[in-house]
Design an enzyme around this catalytic site. Sequence first.
Site, PDB file in Angstrom:
ATOM      1  N   TYR A  47       6.181  66.708  44.545  1.00  0.00           N
ATOM      2  CA  TYR A  47       7.511  66.070  44.455  1.00  0.00           C
ATOM      3  C   TYR A  47       8.240  66.066  45.806  1.00  0.00           C
ATOM      4  CZ  TYR A  47      12.402  65.606  42.814  1.00  0.00           C
ATOM      5  OH  TYR A  47      13.706  65.229  42.631  1.00  0.00           O
ATOM      6  N   LYS A  53       8.104  83.871  46.869  1.00  0.00           N
ATOM      7  CA  LYS A  53       8.933  83.279  47.926  1.00  0.00           C
ATOM      8  C   LYS A  53       9.428  84.378  48.872  1.00  0.00           C
ATOM      9  CE  LYS A  53       8.576  79.005  46.693  1.00  0.00           C
ATOM     10  NZ  LYS A  53       7.675  78.144  47.455  1.00  0.00           N
ATOM     11  N   SER A 111      13.390  79.199  48.517  1.00  0.00           N
ATOM     12  CA  SER A 111      14.262  78.832  47.398  1.00  0.00           C
ATOM     13  C   SER A 111      15.508  79.695  47.389  1.00  0.00           C
ATOM     14  CB  SER A 111      13.482  79.051  46.101  1.00  0.00           C
ATOM     15  OG  SER A 111      14.333  79.021  44.986  1.00  0.00           O
ATOM     16  N   ASP A 150      -3.875  68.687  49.698  1.00  0.00           N
ATOM     17  CA  ASP A 150      -3.390  68.987  48.347  1.00  0.00           C
ATOM     18  C   ASP A 150      -4.616  69.090  47.450  1.00  0.00           C
ATOM     19  OD1 ASP A 150      -0.301  68.188  46.930  1.00  0.00           O
ATOM     20  OD2 ASP A 150      -2.035  68.798  45.699  1.00  0.00           O
ATOM     21  N   ASN A 151      -4.620  70.058  46.539  1.00  0.00           N
ATOM     22  CA  ASN A 151      -5.760  70.160  45.620  1.00  0.00           C
ATOM     23  C   ASN A 151      -5.503  69.391  44.318  1.00  0.00           C
ATOM     24  OD1 ASN A 151      -3.996  71.760  44.209  1.00  0.00           O
ATOM     25  ND2 ASN A 151      -5.208  73.638  44.346  1.00  0.00           N
ATOM     26  N   LEU A 152      -4.420  68.651  44.264  1.00  0.00           N
ATOM     27  CA  LEU A 152      -4.066  67.795  43.120  1.00  0.00           C
ATOM     28  C   LEU A 152      -3.957  68.588  41.812  1.00  0.00           C
ATOM     29  CD1 LEU A 152      -6.271  64.655  43.956  1.00  0.00           C
ATOM     30  CD2 LEU A 152      -3.867  65.047  44.534  1.00  0.00           C
ATOM     31  N   ARG A 212      25.094  74.793  39.312  1.00  0.00           N
ATOM     32  CA  ARG A 212      24.063  74.727  40.349  1.00  0.00           C
ATOM     33  C   ARG A 212      24.489  73.750  41.422  1.00  0.00           C
ATOM     34  NH1 ARG A 212      22.719  78.205  37.540  1.00  0.00           N
ATOM     35  NH2 ARG A 212      20.691  78.723  36.640  1.00  0.00           N
ATOM     36  N   TYR A 269       7.108  84.257  40.474  1.00  0.00           N
ATOM     37  CA  TYR A 269       7.307  83.076  41.330  1.00  0.00           C
ATOM     38  C   TYR A 269       8.335  83.390  42.427  1.00  0.00           C
ATOM     39  CZ  TYR A 269       9.754  78.908  42.882  1.00  0.00           C
ATOM     40  OH  TYR A 269      10.381  77.978  43.664  1.00  0.00           O
ATOM     41  N   GLY A 273      17.023  85.096  31.918  1.00  0.00           N
ATOM     42  CA  GLY A 273      16.799  85.091  33.371  1.00  0.00           C
ATOM     43  C   GLY A 273      17.640  84.082  34.123  1.00  0.00           C
ATOM     44  N   PHE A 319      18.221  74.513  47.227  1.00  0.00           N
ATOM     45  CA  PHE A 319      18.940  74.684  45.970  1.00  0.00           C
ATOM     46  C   PHE A 319      18.214  73.820  44.927  1.00  0.00           C
ATOM     47  CE2 PHE A 319      22.249  77.789  46.751  1.00  0.00           C
ATOM     48  CZ  PHE A 319      21.884  78.105  48.054  1.00  0.00           C
ATOM     49  N   ASN A 337      -1.311  69.814  40.573  1.00  0.00           N
ATOM     50  CA  ASN A 337      -0.085  69.447  39.851  1.00  0.00           C
ATOM     51  C   ASN A 337       0.487  68.139  40.402  1.00  0.00           C
ATOM     52  OD1 ASN A 337       1.984  69.761  37.985  1.00  0.00           O
ATOM     53  ND2 ASN A 337       3.218  71.036  39.335  1.00  0.00           N
TER      54      ASN A 337
HETATM   55  C1  UD1 Z   1      14.712  77.227  38.236  1.00  0.00           C
HETATM   56  C2  UD1 Z   1      14.241  78.588  38.591  1.00  0.00           C
HETATM   57  C3  UD1 Z   1      14.174  78.731  40.089  1.00  0.00           C
HETATM   58  C4  UD1 Z   1      13.275  77.683  40.685  1.00  0.00           C
HETATM   59  C5  UD1 Z   1      13.702  76.312  40.244  1.00  0.00           C
HETATM   60  C6  UD1 Z   1      12.625  75.336  40.645  1.00  0.00           C
HETATM   61  C7  UD1 Z   1      14.922  80.080  36.774  1.00  0.00           C
HETATM   62  C8  UD1 Z   1      15.815  81.190  36.396  1.00  0.00           C
HETATM   63  N1  UD1 Z   1      15.081  79.605  38.006  1.00  0.00           N
HETATM   64  O1  UD1 Z   1      16.025  77.078  38.729  1.00  0.00           O
HETATM   65  O2  UD1 Z   1      13.693  79.991  40.444  1.00  0.00           O
HETATM   66  O3  UD1 Z   1      13.302  77.753  42.095  1.00  0.00           O
HETATM   67  O4  UD1 Z   1      13.851  76.251  38.834  1.00  0.00           O
HETATM   68  O5  UD1 Z   1      12.974  74.051  40.362  1.00  0.00           O
HETATM   69  O6  UD1 Z   1      14.111  79.633  36.004  1.00  0.00           O
HETATM   70  N2  UD1 Z   1      19.123  73.779  31.610  1.00  0.00           N
HETATM   71  C9  UD1 Z   1      19.505  73.434  30.319  1.00  0.00           C
HETATM   72  N3  UD1 Z   1      18.593  72.819  29.507  1.00  0.00           N
HETATM   73  C10 UD1 Z   1      17.318  72.544  29.906  1.00  0.00           C
HETATM   74  C11 UD1 Z   1      16.919  72.902  31.227  1.00  0.00           C
HETATM   75  C12 UD1 Z   1      17.851  73.532  32.041  1.00  0.00           C
HETATM   76  O7  UD1 Z   1      20.657  73.657  29.903  1.00  0.00           O
HETATM   77  O8  UD1 Z   1      16.534  71.987  29.113  1.00  0.00           O
HETATM   78  C13 UD1 Z   1      20.100  74.420  32.486  1.00  0.00           C
HETATM   79  C14 UD1 Z   1      19.697  75.806  32.944  1.00  0.00           C
HETATM   80  O9  UD1 Z   1      20.162  76.768  32.051  1.00  0.00           O
HETATM   81  C15 UD1 Z   1      20.394  75.879  34.300  1.00  0.00           C
HETATM   82  C16 UD1 Z   1      20.407  74.443  34.802  1.00  0.00           C
HETATM   83  O10 UD1 Z   1      20.171  73.641  33.660  1.00  0.00           O
HETATM   84  O11 UD1 Z   1      21.706  76.287  34.130  1.00  0.00           O
HETATM   85  C17 UD1 Z   1      19.325  74.169  35.834  1.00  0.00           C
HETATM   86  O12 UD1 Z   1      18.088  74.615  35.330  1.00  0.00           O
HETATM   87  P1  UD1 Z   1      16.713  74.353  36.099  1.00  0.00           P
HETATM   88  O13 UD1 Z   1      16.587  72.903  36.421  1.00  0.00           O
HETATM   89  O14 UD1 Z   1      15.621  74.982  35.295  1.00  0.00           O
HETATM   90  O15 UD1 Z   1      16.871  75.088  37.492  1.00  0.00           O
HETATM   91  P2  UD1 Z   1      17.230  76.618  37.835  1.00  0.00           P
HETATM   92  O16 UD1 Z   1      17.337  77.451  36.640  1.00  0.00           O
HETATM   93  O17 UD1 Z   1      18.412  76.595  38.730  1.00  0.00           O
END
Ligand code: UD1
Length: 343
Positions: A12, A157, A126, A32-34, A235, A153, A301, A182, A36
Amino acid sequence: MARILVTGGTGYIGSHTTVELMQQGYDVTIVDNLSNSSIDVLDGIAAITGRKPEFANIDCGNFVDLDNVFNTYHDIVGVIHFAASKAVGESVEKPLLYYRNNIGSLITLLEVMKRHQVQNIVFSSSCTVYGQPDSEHLPVDETAPIQPALSPYGNTKQINEEIIRDEAHTDKDLHATILRYFNPIGAHPSAQIGELPNGVPQNLLPFVTQTAAGLRPELKVFGNDYNTPDGSCIRDYIYVVDLAKAHVKAIDRMLHAADREQVEVFNLGTGNGLSVLELIHDFEEATGVKIPYTIVGRREGDIEQVWAAPKKANEVLGWKADTPIREVLASAWKWEKRIRHIQ
Ligand code: UD1
């Protein structure tokens, strides 16, 4: 012209970065080993840039294969290392796989780079290294404390950052730029490349676009009882094309700036926090498509709120993530529609 090796270049962020590098006149070799990603991404890159990057289907944990790539391309002046496994949940299930893939490949890469006297590496890190910063560290700059990782994971990092620092300490010719991303979102405006999640998306925006496309009945919002204005998590969502451009700036700086430090760290974000509910609302406004959602319990988490202080990247790299969020969300929807054949 200078050649950059991009590991994970069909992924990506790697594919978007390859496009920006080529458009700025760099030659690119992708490895790339493809595992993903798809070989078809090379066609998407060619459709945008007018030429295909060089490509080797190898695992960058394999010393012999990687050594061959450096033997083939004598003009490599720097490496951008994206190749890694990145699913947080899977890393908890399969920690050894994550440690072997993510740490093994960096070690091999550094060994092969040294053998070929390639001295510049940009590493994909990250904001996960900061965990949940205290309120006095929000927005997060590069001096905020590193917190114990919440997953294998995240730990890979942190460990990889340490490996780079340790190696740079002894090898004064090695230069490294560590980029802490981010939350990257969106797709190239051409919709020729974008995010291709494997199976059910874990990240928010791919789940939103798949719900908009009718592949998922509804989005689950993980928690509305956080200590934030609307109760959902916050975020810093950064446009993947803006993020890609930061890599070109980082490479330019490594190759040309006399004042650079041996190891430099940059937070790459917009500086604006957006809640889950705000993102859904903005997506609906940007696309005219309603997203059915329900509020469910918190995801284990999850960090409550984190966003970047991108001042250092703005000033030192001369880079800013400034694409308006609605344009970013529209690009994600355009891409989803293209791959699902929706008019
Ligand atoms: C996650 C990882 C982070 C990683 C990144 C890679 C965790 C705790 N963190 O970040 O380490 O570097 O992905 O891309 O897993 N959300 C919903 N519904 C959903 C999916 C997400 O409400 O179906 C919310 C989550 O609770 C969060 C926000 O959307 O508040 C962003 O989630 P996500 O896209 O998974 O990213 P991170 O959690 O920030």
